[in-house]
Design an enzyme around this catalytic site. Structure first.
Site, mmCIF file in Angstrom:
data_model
loop_
_atom_site.group_PDB
_atom_site.id
_atom_site.type_symbol
_atom_site.label_atom_id
_atom_site.label_comp_id
_atom_site.label_asym_id
_atom_site.label_seq_id
_atom_site.Cartn_x
_atom_site.Cartn_y
_atom_site.Cartn_z
ATOM 1 C CB SER A 44 -0.943 0.022 1.209
ATOM 2 O OG SER A 44 -0.219 -0.150 2.421
ATOM 3 C CG ASP A 338 -4.757 5.433 6.558
ATOM 4 O OD1 ASP A 338 -3.556 5.232 6.844
ATOM 5 O OD2 ASP A 338 -5.340 4.798 5.647
ATOM 6 C CG HIS A 341 -1.582 3.655 4.480
ATOM 7 N ND1 HIS A 341 -2.669 3.082 5.106
ATOM 8 C CD2 HIS A 341 -0.919 2.651 3.854
ATOM 9 C CE1 HIS A 341 -2.677 1.772 4.855
ATOM 10 N NE2 HIS A 341 -1.625 1.495 4.107
#
Length: 373
Positions: A44, A338, A341
């Site tokens: 990610s 978040d 991330h």
């Protein structure tokens, strides 16, 4: 070239890449480049939207507001408020934004610029977040398919040139170390920590060697970040809110200790093998521990989420409308967007170190030098 011309080129490349999602502009034959391509593999941190295009659970996607709200002003699937370090690096390398390989409709001519194979929750092992990511082996298979397209469009000789001149950038392994603590697995209890790390690094090495056999020669790597210290991990132990989660930190530290040794061995054994290794663990931890030095106000709290440190992963109602969330006013004040991330601002700072950082943080080459080889 003047600044205005540079900006114009960047804007055109941006439009050509974004428009693939809408089919409104054809850029199929508009650009011919001798620039090295960039092929991206990982998780990610590098995600550009691949998880939008297969049956991953909604909690593993980022195709909803407020993701993408800053630069793109719509959710692209990137797990950030805006651009990721891959976007900044592509711009530095005079490349367009790299499309996710699962995105329908990108033209085969774009393969000469590169492609992004990274998916959220991906690991080295297929058993890491199964069904919600594309593991490293699956990403390799997708790359092999892409090279077949290159050969069919360009011919063998030109395809070999693109493959050998390209840079291959990786960030992988962090999810393999985190997953056992969220799933009822015996991965770590049935193997020593050192042996588990050897498994992760060994499988990563096999992947690199396979790419080398296919003609790849220039590789970029990031050490694993301090993922035991993210807002999400820092609330794992309710008695130590704000402290790093040591079981994950220990595995990551072992990985970062051993992986450079493997790269030095590959450099000795594989003719023409050249690499860049950015110490992502150090560069991110410095910002977490001293945010004001780098222009941030918050190092340990997320911009978007709920609970202590906004470390509960509910940003954008990720886990359903019944779980609310808070959103900060200015994401540029935060390192984390978040629970785990980075914000666009943090991505940009790290990208600069990967691209042109000095040898004490990115070595033996930085990416700028690697692209020029």
């Amino acid at each position: 070239m003047t600044s205005s011309k540079i900006n114009s080129v960047i804007i055109i490349l941006f439009i050509c890449t974004i428009s693939l999602s809408f089919g409104s502009i054809s850029c199929k034959n508009d650009f011919i480049t001798n620039q090295a391509a960039l092929f991206v593999f990982g998780d990610s941190l590098f995600e550009a939207g691949n998880n939008n295009y297969f049956d991953s659970l909604p909690g593993f996607r980022s195709n909803f507001w407020p993701y993408g709200k800053t630069t793109f002003q719509f959710p692209t699937g990137r797990v950030s408020n805006g651009r990721t370090m891959i976007d900044f690096i592509a711009e530095d390398a005079w490349l367009p934004l790299l499309p996710p390989n699962l995105q329908p409709g990108y033209s085969s001519s774009q393969l000469t610029y590169g492609l992004n194979f990274a998916t959220t929750a991906a690991g080295v092992f297929a058993a890491t977040f199964p069904g919600n990511s594309k593991d490293l082996g699956t990403q390799l298979s997708s790359f092999k398919n892409a090279t077949q397209v290159l050969r069919s469009k360009l011919g063998d000789a030109e395809a070999r040139r693109v493959i050998s001149k390209a840079v291959y950038l990786f960030h992988i392994g962090a999810n393999d170390y985190q997953y056992p603590f969220f799933a009822n697995t015996t991965t770590i209890t049935t193997a020593t920590k050192e042996r588990f790390v050897d498994f992760v690094i060994g499988n990563t090495t096999n992947f690199v060697e396979e790419l080398y056999k296919m003609g790849a020669r220039k590789f970029g790597f990031l050490s694993l970040g301090p993922y035991g210290c993210t807002p999400g991990m820092s609330i794992t132990d309710p008695t130590k809110i704000g402290s790093c989660f040591e079981p994950v930190s220990e595995l990551i530290n072992l990985h970062n200790q051993e992986f450079p040794k493997v790269l030095r061995r590959l450099e000795r054994q594989l003719s023409g093998f050249k690499y860049s290794l950015h110490d992502f663990h150090t560069s991110l931890l410095q910002r977490i521990n001293n945010p004001s030095r780098y222009g941030f106000k918050q190092g340990k709290m997320a911009c978007c989420g709920s609970g202590p440190l906004r470390g509960v992963n509910t940003c954008g109602y990720r886990n359903g409308p019944s779980q609310g969330y808070q959103l900060c006013e200015n994401a540029d004040d935060y390192i984390f967007f978040d629970s785990s991330h980075l914000t666009e601002k943090a991505h940009g700072q790290i990208a600069e170190l990967i691209w042109s950082g000095s040898s004490n943080i990115t070595s033996p080459y930085n990416l700028k030098t690697l692209f020029g080889l």
